[in-house]
Design a protein around this motif. Sequence first.
Motif, PDB file in Angstrom:
ATOM      1  N   ASP A   1      42.365  43.341  49.486  1.00 44.68           N
ATOM      2  CA  ASP A   1      42.750  44.275  50.143  1.00 44.68           C
ATOM      3  C   ASP A   1      43.135  45.650  49.522  1.00 44.68           C
ATOM      4  O   ASP A   1      42.757  46.874  49.897  1.00 44.68           O
ATOM      5  CB  ASP A   1      45.046  44.237  50.725  1.00 44.68           C
ATOM      6  N   HIS A   2      43.096  44.948  47.845  1.00 53.77           N
ATOM      7  CA  HIS A   2      43.598  46.366  47.104  1.00 53.77           C
ATOM      8  C   HIS A   2      42.140  46.988  47.068  1.00 53.77           C
ATOM      9  O   HIS A   2      40.648  46.260  46.775  1.00 53.77           O
ATOM     10  CB  HIS A   2      43.439  45.395  45.237  1.00 53.77           C
ATOM     11  N   PRO A   3      42.408  48.109  46.986  1.00 52.66           N
ATOM     12  CA  PRO A   3      41.177  49.427  47.026  1.00 52.66           C
ATOM     13  C   PRO A   3      39.993  49.231  45.817  1.00 52.66           C
ATOM     14  O   PRO A   3      38.644  49.140  46.094  1.00 52.66           O
ATOM     15  CB  PRO A   3      41.787  50.456  46.329  1.00 52.66           C
ATOM     16  N   ALA A   4      40.602  48.834  44.898  1.00 49.17           N
ATOM     17  CA  ALA A   4      39.752  48.485  43.671  1.00 49.17           C
ATOM     18  C   ALA A   4      39.020  46.934  43.692  1.00 49.17           C
ATOM     19  O   ALA A   4      37.400  47.149  43.221  1.00 49.17           O
ATOM     20  CB  ALA A   4      40.107  48.516  42.613  1.00 49.17           C
ATOM     21  N   VAL A   5      38.661  46.472  44.263  1.00 52.23           N
ATOM     22  CA  VAL A   5      38.277  45.048  44.965  1.00 52.23           C
ATOM     23  C   VAL A   5      36.583  44.753  45.540  1.00 52.23           C
ATOM     24  O   VAL A   5      35.825  44.187  45.129  1.00 52.23           O
ATOM     25  CB  VAL A   5      39.565  44.089  45.868  1.00 52.23           C
ATOM     26  N   GLY A   6      36.959  45.368  46.712  1.00 50.10           N
ATOM     27  CA  GLY A   6      35.605  46.054  47.171  1.00 50.10           C
ATOM     28  C   GLY A   6      34.167  46.925  45.881  1.00 50.10           C
ATOM     29  O   GLY A   6      33.217  45.913  45.575  1.00 50.10           O
ATOM     30  N   PRO A   7      34.871  47.849  45.550  1.00 49.85           N
ATOM     31  CA  PRO A   7      33.512  48.238  44.906  1.00 49.85           C
ATOM     32  C   PRO A   7      33.220  46.716  43.657  1.00 49.85           C
ATOM     33  O   PRO A   7      32.174  47.017  43.370  1.00 49.85           O
ATOM     34  CB  PRO A   7      34.398  49.448  44.504  1.00 49.85           C
TER      35      PRO A   7
ATOM     36  N   ALA B   1      29.545  45.353  43.678  1.00 50.39           N
ATOM     37  CA  ALA B   1      29.049  45.410  41.577  1.00 50.39           C
ATOM     38  C   ALA B   1      28.495  43.789  41.953  1.00 50.39           C
ATOM     39  O   ALA B   1      27.644  43.556  40.652  1.00 50.39           O
ATOM     40  CB  ALA B   1      30.162  45.707  40.736  1.00 50.39           C
ATOM     41  N   LEU B   2      29.246  42.862  41.225  1.00 48.72           N
ATOM     42  CA  LEU B   2      29.158  41.563  40.764  1.00 48.72           C
ATOM     43  C   LEU B   2      27.811  41.549  42.019  1.00 48.72           C
ATOM     44  O   LEU B   2      27.206  40.195  40.980  1.00 48.72           O
ATOM     45  CB  LEU B   2      29.965  41.146  40.690  1.00 48.72           C
ATOM     46  N   VAL B   3      28.204  40.957  43.204  1.00 45.41           N
ATOM     47  CA  VAL B   3      26.751  40.440  43.823  1.00 45.41           C
ATOM     48  C   VAL B   3      25.630  41.316  43.509  1.00 45.41           C
ATOM     49  O   VAL B   3      24.602  40.948  43.810  1.00 45.41           O
ATOM     50  CB  VAL B   3      27.576  40.469  45.367  1.00 45.41           C
ATOM     51  N   ALA B   4      25.567  42.755  44.014  1.00 43.87           N
ATOM     52  CA  ALA B   4      24.441  43.355  43.864  1.00 43.87           C
ATOM     53  C   ALA B   4      23.668  43.008  42.675  1.00 43.87           C
ATOM     54  O   ALA B   4      22.432  43.546  42.181  1.00 43.87           O
ATOM     55  CB  ALA B   4      24.664  45.409  43.537  1.00 43.87           C
TER      56      ALA B   4
ATOM     57  N   ILE C   1      25.825  38.382  39.655  1.00 47.78           N
ATOM     58  CA  ILE C   1      26.528  37.704  39.159  1.00 47.78           C
ATOM     59  C   ILE C   1      27.773  37.125  39.655  1.00 47.78           C
ATOM     60  O   ILE C   1      28.486  37.467  40.641  1.00 47.78           O
ATOM     61  CB  ILE C   1      27.544  39.087  37.732  1.00 47.78           C
ATOM     62  N   PRO C   2      28.340  35.836  39.583  1.00 49.06           N
ATOM     63  CA  PRO C   2      29.049  34.803  39.763  1.00 49.06           C
ATOM     64  C   PRO C   2      30.283  35.026  39.843  1.00 49.06           C
ATOM     65  O   PRO C   2      30.591  35.992  38.695  1.00 49.06           O
ATOM     66  CB  PRO C   2      28.993  33.397  39.826  1.00 49.06           C
ATOM     67  N   PHE C   3      31.562  35.314  40.536  1.00 50.71           N
ATOM     68  CA  PHE C   3      32.481  35.644  40.441  1.00 50.71           C
ATOM     69  C   PHE C   3      33.256  34.316  39.334  1.00 50.71           C
ATOM     70  O   PHE C   3      34.095  34.267  38.817  1.00 50.71           O
ATOM     71  CB  PHE C   3      33.615  35.928  41.597  1.00 50.71           C
ATOM     72  N   THR C   4      32.980  33.126  39.509  1.00 55.74           N
ATOM     73  CA  THR C   4      33.067  32.290  39.301  1.00 55.74           C
ATOM     74  C   THR C   4      32.325  30.823  39.269  1.00 55.74           C
ATOM     75  O   THR C   4      31.577  30.882  40.359  1.00 55.74           O
ATOM     76  CB  THR C   4      35.383  31.954  39.824  1.00 55.74           C
ATOM     77  N   SER C   5      32.800  29.663  38.683  1.00 56.97           N
ATOM     78  CA  SER C   5      31.992  29.009  37.978  1.00 56.97           C
ATOM     79  C   SER C   5      32.377  27.629  38.898  1.00 56.97           C
ATOM     80  O   SER C   5      33.998  27.484  37.923  1.00 56.97           O
ATOM     81  CB  SER C   5      31.224  28.650  36.455  1.00 56.97           C
ATOM     82  N   PHE C   6      32.178  26.628  39.569  1.00 53.66           N
ATOM     83  CA  PHE C   6      32.726  24.902  40.290  1.00 53.66           C
ATOM     84  C   PHE C   6      31.936  24.446  39.238  1.00 53.66           C
ATOM     85  O   PHE C   6      30.978  23.902  39.658  1.00 53.66           O
ATOM     86  CB  PHE C   6      32.757  25.115  40.653  1.00 53.66           C
TER      87      PHE C   6
ATOM     88  N   GLY D   1      32.359  37.655  50.545  1.00 53.61           N
ATOM     89  CA  GLY D   1      31.812  38.605  49.801  1.00 53.61           C
ATOM     90  C   GLY D   1      31.885  38.179  48.353  1.00 53.61           C
ATOM     91  O   GLY D   1      32.203  39.022  46.753  1.00 53.61           O
ATOM     92  N   ASN D   2      31.676  36.649  47.895  1.00 60.27           N
ATOM     93  CA  ASN D   2      31.286  36.611  46.491  1.00 60.27           C
ATOM     94  C   ASN D   2      30.386  35.800  45.799  1.00 60.27           C
ATOM     95  O   ASN D   2      30.112  34.619  47.275  1.00 60.27           O
ATOM     96  CB  ASN D   2      32.474  35.528  46.264  1.00 60.27           C
ATOM     97  N   LEU D   3      29.389  35.242  45.220  1.00 58.24           N
ATOM     98  CA  LEU D   3      28.701  35.039  44.623  1.00 58.24           C
ATOM     99  C   LEU D   3      29.327  33.938  43.610  1.00 58.24           C
ATOM    100  O   LEU D   3      30.186  34.245  42.799  1.00 58.24           O
ATOM    101  CB  LEU D   3      27.504  35.572  44.077  1.00 58.24           C
TER     102      LEU D   3
END
Length: 127
Positions: free
Chosen positions: A59-65, A69-72, A75-80, A119-121
């Motif tokens: 929900d935070h306005p900074a999260v969407g952009p 940008a990471l997906v575009a 870039i993965p958000f995290t690693s398992f 919404g995440n890689l």
Amino acid sequence: MRINLASIHVDDQEKALRFYTETLGFVTKNDIPMGEHRWLTVVSPEDPDGVELVLEPSDHPAVGPYKQALVADGIPFTSFAVADVHEEHERLKGLGVTFTQEPTAMGPVTTAVLDDTCGNLIQLASM
């Protein structure tokens, strides 16, 4: 000092819970109503008292952009960590998971990158 929580921003907590539990195999640790959203965490079944992954609303306005940008940029958000990236890749592909990077050897590490449908890689990695 130790890490006890890590967060990932998801566009839909219910959809994320289904994906992270039913598809990836994590188990629900906390599911507490918090008004419009929930305090929702999952853990590895191999370490139920280990680090909890918070399925945090986007929900935070900074999260969407930031996520876009990471997906575009791929870039993965995290690693398992997984025991065998190739086996996990085949299992998850069989469940309909989309991969943006097939298993790739990078020296002593093999990685693959999947779309978590929220919404995440996410990178999978094995030594």
